[in-house]
Design an enzyme around this catalytic site. Structure first.
Site, PDB file in Angstrom:
ATOM      1  N   HIS A 124       0.662  -1.286   0.031  1.00 16.64           N
ATOM      2  CA  HIS A 124      -0.060   0.001  -0.164  1.00 16.64           C
ATOM      3  C   HIS A 124       0.884   1.420  -0.041  1.00 16.64           C
ATOM      4  O   HIS A 124       0.382   2.238  -0.176  1.00 16.64           O
ATOM      5  CB  HIS A 124      -0.914  -0.030   1.198  1.00 16.64           C
ATOM      6  CG  HIS A 124      -2.111  -1.155   1.077  1.00 16.64           C
ATOM      7  ND1 HIS A 124      -3.207  -0.697   0.744  1.00 16.64           N
ATOM      8  CD2 HIS A 124      -1.945  -2.513   1.590  1.00 16.64           C
ATOM      9  CE1 HIS A 124      -3.988  -1.946   1.036  1.00 16.64           C
ATOM     10  NE2 HIS A 124      -3.187  -3.093   1.208  1.00 16.64           N
ATOM     11  N   ASP A 183       3.591   9.488  -0.665  1.00 20.26           N
ATOM     12  CA  ASP A 183       2.348   8.625  -0.218  1.00 20.26           C
ATOM     13  C   ASP A 183       2.108   7.558  -1.128  1.00 20.26           C
ATOM     14  O   ASP A 183       2.234   7.977  -2.579  1.00 20.26           O
ATOM     15  CB  ASP A 183       1.021   9.593  -0.186  1.00 20.26           C
ATOM     16  CG  ASP A 183       0.393   9.404   0.884  1.00 20.26           C
ATOM     17  OD1 ASP A 183       0.241   8.272   1.177  1.00 20.26           O
ATOM     18  OD2 ASP A 183      -0.532  10.133   1.370  1.00 20.26           O
TER      19      ASP A 183
HETATM   20  P1  ADP Z   1      -2.719   6.744   5.184  1.00 21.34           P
HETATM   21  O1  ADP Z   1      -3.205   5.354   4.720  1.00 21.34           O
HETATM   22  O2  ADP Z   1      -1.312   6.818   4.899  1.00 21.34           O
HETATM   23  O3  ADP Z   1      -3.241   7.065   6.734  1.00 21.34           O
HETATM   24  P2  ADP Z   1      -4.670   7.569   3.491  1.00 21.34           P
HETATM   25  O4  ADP Z   1      -4.864   8.982   2.889  1.00 21.34           O
HETATM   26  O5  ADP Z   1      -4.223   6.555   2.110  1.00 21.34           O
HETATM   27  O6  ADP Z   1      -3.432   7.632   4.118  1.00 21.34           O
HETATM   28  O7  ADP Z   1      -5.763   7.069   4.175  1.00 21.34           O
HETATM   29  C1  ADP Z   1      -6.139   7.548   5.314  1.00 21.34           C
HETATM   30  C2  ADP Z   1      -7.483   7.135   5.632  1.00 21.34           C
HETATM   31  O8  ADP Z   1      -7.906   7.732   7.127  1.00 21.34           O
HETATM   32  C3  ADP Z   1      -8.687   7.763   4.804  1.00 21.34           C
HETATM   33  O9  ADP Z   1      -9.710   7.051   4.551  1.00 21.34           O
HETATM   34  C4  ADP Z   1      -9.214   9.042   5.679  1.00 21.34           C
HETATM   35  O10 ADP Z   1     -10.438   9.389   5.642  1.00 21.34           O
HETATM   36  C5  ADP Z   1      -8.957   8.532   6.927  1.00 21.34           C
HETATM   37  N1  ADP Z   1      -8.436   9.700   7.878  1.00 21.34           N
HETATM   38  C6  ADP Z   1      -7.363  10.194   7.815  1.00 21.34           C
HETATM   39  N2  ADP Z   1      -7.308  11.312   8.745  1.00 21.34           N
HETATM   40  C7  ADP Z   1      -8.481  11.304   9.317  1.00 21.34           C
HETATM   41  C8  ADP Z   1      -9.257  11.941  10.318  1.00 21.34           C
HETATM   42  N3  ADP Z   1      -8.526  13.074  10.946  1.00 21.34           N
HETATM   43  N4  ADP Z   1     -10.370  11.601  10.987  1.00 21.34           N
HETATM   44  C9  ADP Z   1     -10.856  10.498  10.367  1.00 21.34           C
HETATM   45  N5  ADP Z   1     -10.428   9.913   9.390  1.00 21.34           N
HETATM   46  C10 ADP Z   1      -9.236  10.279   8.761  1.00 21.34           C
END
Ligand code: ADP
Length: 464
Positions: free
Chosen positions: A155, A359
């Site tokens: 991922h 990312d």
């Molecule tokens: P990572 O997997 O590196 O954290 P991604 O952007 O691929 O980054 O996925 C992050 C997921 O987590 C998304 O579905 C997003 O909505 C959720 N997310 C990230 N920050 C928050 C937050 N502050 N509150 C709720 N959900 C969050």
């Protein structure tokens, strides 16, 4: 698919209905095809068991957990996975915490999970392994004579060749991946980096169509850009927000950032970009509040403690410098918010700042687009270093390191005519729809089912 689908991921949802795009997608794939989902349990064990323990909640498929001791959690998960492989794959070799115990814990957990899997796997089963926690798993399974098809989806970004060189286990790394049948990566750029790194090995040989020969093994490398459940997200975004929108916008336009607190997300760089915009903005530009929602993660790892301190100091400086009696420029919220708040909040925002330094994909970019009102959409400002930038070319693409460029993009987004916003959004929404999470899962598994199975060990009489 003739055999059972077995999914292995570090985390497995326990209790309650699954939520979150990936978890729902795996749940639905398994519900449709049947099979088994394995992940680590929530509680530490004194002595880890040598077999999986079934848990409730599968709905048409089985779920099971393996346990970890507290020391293993520290070595395998916080240590090797998140203090070695995570920084390595996010091009932060300066942050790698090399510790032999981490490597030993990682190897030990992977070997144990492989032993447990080898007890239950049949040759026709298909094993789908998720992420950097289990890179050595296929090699361990092959050592135990497992010939079933095994696929890995990584991922996070694939590391560059010089990054891999920083790993004490760099020679093993190539054998780990080559023991899978299919290595799925997020982007074409990741595939190129992976192929380059094998090309540079004396025993690496490029076959055709993404197939690589390494030593006596051949495997396939291919990109499967992950997506979201866009339809559900769009529906959730249209539900009334539980908080008062007037307070959220507070007589200002809204810029939104949503990320786990992680150094790869470039949050301090983004704050500097916003500060540059505040400094340089034109008289026509509106007042805007930047809400950054950032739940903490991996809080015991020193690099995460450092980024928290840096971010808080920076936000304090900018608020002190530009704040007014009736307006605070940046609101930093160090907590997650529920999905049914997050989706309508995206829809309320005029700009999303999605500016990671590295990312794999970045799902926030796709969620923001899915949440917009197509008649009056917000503008996505997206880092060229997010995997999503390979597909989402109609966003305002920025270099996340360049505060002026980020500041200029904010200005441009605010000045953008509605027709341009609509056209860009329509193109981006098409991407989100075309790369749905469910298609992603299906295409990975279809491909994995088509690859030739590994030969059995030389001593055996041959596979059927
Ligand atoms: P990572 O997997 O590196 O954290 P991604 O952007 O691929 O980054 O996925 C992050 C997921 O987590 C998304 O579905 C997003 O909505 C959720 N997310 C990230 N920050 C928050 C937050 N502050 N509150 C709720 N959900 C969050």
């Amino acid at each position: 698919m003739t055999g059972r689908l077995i999914v292995l991921s570090n985390r497995i949802p326990t209790g309650g209905p699954p939520s979150g795009g990936l978890v729902v997608a795996i749940h639905e794939l398994l519900a449709e095809r049947g099979g088994l989902w394995i992940g680590s349990g929530d509680d530490f064990a004194e002595t880890p068991s040598e077999s999986f323990q079934p848990v409730e909640g599968g709905k048409g498929y089985d779920k099971a957990i393996f346990d970890l001791t507290e020391a293993e959690y520290n070595e395998f998960y916080l240590g090797y996975a998140n203090s070695v492989l995570w920084p390595l794959c996010h091009h932060r070799t300066d942050l790698i915490a090399l510790d032999r115990q981490y490597a030993e814990g990682y190897a030990r957990v992977n070997a144990r999970v492989a032993r447990m899997l080898a007890q239950i796997v049949e040759p026709e089963d298909v094993i789908w392994v998720h992420d950097y926690h289990f890179l050595p798993l296929a090699l361990e399974l092959r050592k135990l004579g497992v010939t079933a098809r095994i696929g890995l989806f990584l991922h996070i970004p694939f590391p560059t060749l010089p990054d891999i060189e920083a790993l004490p286990e760099r020679d093993d790394f190539y054998y780990w991946l080559a023991a899978f049948d299919l290595v799925g990566l997020q982007t074409e750029a990741d595939v190129a980096r992976c192929l380059d790194s094998y090309r540079a090995r004396p025993s690496g040989e490029m076959l055709f169509n993404g197939r690589v020969k390494f030593d006596d093994r051949a495997f396939e490398v291919r990109s499967f850009p992950i997506g979201i459940d866009g339809k559900t997200f769009t529906e959730t975004a249209q539900k009334p927000i539980t908080h008062n929108p007037v307070y959220i916008r507070a007589n200002a336009k809204l810029i939104l950032g949503v990320d786990r607190l992680d150094y790869s997300k470039g949050i301090p760089h983004r704050v500097r970009g916003f500060g540059t915009w505040l400094e340089n903005r034109s008289p026509e530009s509106p007042r805007a509040t930047f809400i950054q929602i950032t739940p903490p993660s991996r809080e015991t790892v020193p690099a995460y403690q450092a980024i928290k301190r840096e971010l808080e100091a920076l936000v304090g400086q900018i608020n002190g410098r530009y704040g007014e009696l009736d307006w605070t420029p940046i609101r930093l919220i160090e907590r997650g918010v529920p999905r049914d708040t997050l989706a309508p909040l995206y829809r309320l925002a005029d700009i999303a700042l999605v500016t990671p330094l590295a990312d794999g994909m970045n799902l926030v970019a796709k969620e923001f687009v899915a949440a917009q009102d197509p008649e009056d959409p917000g503008v996505l400002i997206l880092s060229r270093s997010a995997g999503a930038a390979e597909q989402m070319t109609e966003a305002l693409i920025v270099n996340p390191h360049d505060a002026e460029e980020v500041g200029d993009a904010i200005e441009r987004a605010f000045m953008m005519p509605r027709e341009e916003r609509q056209a860009r959004h329509a193109a981006l929404l098409q991407v989100v729809r075309d790369t749905d999470i469910f298609d992603w899962g299906t295409s990975f598994l279809d491909r994995l089912n088509r690859v030739e199975r590994k030969s059995p060990p030389a001593a055996s009489s041959g596979e059927t």
